[in-house]
Design a protein around this motif. Sequence first.
Motif, mmCIF file in Angstrom:
data_model
loop_
_atom_site.group_PDB
_atom_site.id
_atom_site.type_symbol
_atom_site.label_atom_id
_atom_site.label_comp_id
_atom_site.label_asym_id
_atom_site.label_seq_id
_atom_site.Cartn_x
_atom_site.Cartn_y
_atom_site.Cartn_z
ATOM 1 N N GLN A 166 11.143 52.725 43.661
ATOM 2 C CA GLN A 166 12.412 53.419 43.711
ATOM 3 C C GLN A 166 12.508 54.505 42.660
ATOM 4 O O GLN A 166 13.545 55.115 42.495
ATOM 5 C CB GLN A 166 13.555 52.436 43.529
ATOM 6 C CG GLN A 166 13.634 51.510 44.691
ATOM 7 C CD GLN A 166 13.537 50.088 44.239
ATOM 8 O OE1 GLN A 166 14.258 49.668 43.393
ATOM 9 N NE2 GLN A 166 12.630 49.351 44.819
ATOM 10 N N TRP A 172 20.413 51.290 45.318
ATOM 11 C CA TRP A 172 19.657 51.845 46.441
ATOM 12 C C TRP A 172 19.377 50.781 47.494
ATOM 13 O O TRP A 172 19.217 49.602 47.185
ATOM 14 C CB TRP A 172 18.329 52.407 45.945
ATOM 15 C CG TRP A 172 18.488 53.546 45.000
ATOM 16 C CD1 TRP A 172 18.790 53.470 43.661
ATOM 17 C CD2 TRP A 172 18.381 54.924 45.292
ATOM 18 N NE1 TRP A 172 18.862 54.727 43.121
ATOM 19 C CE2 TRP A 172 18.611 55.640 44.101
ATOM 20 C CE3 TRP A 172 18.099 55.638 46.458
ATOM 21 C CZ2 TRP A 172 18.566 57.026 44.049
ATOM 22 C CZ3 TRP A 172 18.052 57.015 46.393
ATOM 23 C CH2 TRP A 172 18.288 57.692 45.204
ATOM 24 N N GLY A 189 16.531 50.191 50.532
ATOM 25 C CA GLY A 189 15.248 50.675 51.024
ATOM 26 C C GLY A 189 14.894 50.104 52.371
ATOM 27 O O GLY A 189 14.785 48.885 52.524
ATOM 28 N N HIS A 238 15.738 44.273 41.544
ATOM 29 C CA HIS A 238 15.719 44.401 43.002
ATOM 30 C C HIS A 238 15.611 43.040 43.657
ATOM 31 O O HIS A 238 15.098 42.087 43.078
ATOM 32 C CB HIS A 238 14.590 45.337 43.455
ATOM 33 C CG HIS A 238 13.281 44.647 43.633
ATOM 34 N ND1 HIS A 238 12.804 44.261 44.865
ATOM 35 C CD2 HIS A 238 12.349 44.272 42.739
ATOM 36 C CE1 HIS A 238 11.624 43.685 44.717
ATOM 37 N NE2 HIS A 238 11.322 43.673 43.429
ATOM 38 N N TYR A 252 14.388 55.037 50.731
ATOM 39 C CA TYR A 252 15.567 54.539 50.025
ATOM 40 C C TYR A 252 16.716 55.528 50.111
ATOM 41 O O TYR A 252 16.505 56.732 50.041
ATOM 42 C CB TYR A 252 15.233 54.304 48.549
ATOM 43 C CG TYR A 252 14.303 53.153 48.341
ATOM 44 C CD1 TYR A 252 14.805 51.879 48.113
ATOM 45 C CD2 TYR A 252 12.925 53.323 48.375
ATOM 46 C CE1 TYR A 252 13.948 50.810 47.938
ATOM 47 C CE2 TYR A 252 12.070 52.257 48.191
ATOM 48 C CZ TYR A 252 12.590 51.000 47.969
ATOM 49 O OH TYR A 252 11.745 49.942 47.794
#
Length: 195
Positions: free
Chosen positions: A19, A50, A52, A83, A177
């Motif tokens: 990312q 974000w 993805g 994440h 993303y």
Amino acid sequence: MVRRISIWVAGLVIAACAQVPSVQPQAVAQEAPAADYGFGVLADLAGTRWHGEPGEADKAHGQPADYSEWDWDLGGSVLVNRHVLEDGAYGGITYVQLSRTPGVLDYVYITSANFRTTGTFTLNPDGSWTAEEEVKGLPHVLKVRSTGRINPDGTMSTLSELLGDDGAWTPGHAFTYSQTDAPLPDLVPSGKASE
């Protein structure tokens, strides 16, 4: 089966690291001290989240989407990425810090699957980034390398490769993303070491 799972999980290493957006070319001399170069546009990630989407080949193999968020820690000296996969089955934390080399950032990535990596991000003059990391604790995968960039529409594209213990590089994961306000999914770790 174990090798397939190992490769799938190793590709997720990139989910945390992938990312990282590109740095726009800067008029900074190569000899400039790292403190002058700083985190580049990575600093702008602090406070963002974000989502993805995996590429078509990954979707065909059941790869879940990924969510991540970025914040500063240690008084702004470390950029932290957390994440979690959409299904909560896997997550990780990446700690990114300045190195003594302008345009290069060091990182360590720790996972809920009981493996970790260490590596570097190189911020390229063409606006892309590259990463290479050593993998510890994951059978059959020695290294991961990736490339990525921020696209004109504000999305981020990433692509990775995995080095197996057989000495061959194989395709990893591709993600696109987009920024989101959705919260990170709850992580449901297995509590087991990878096999």
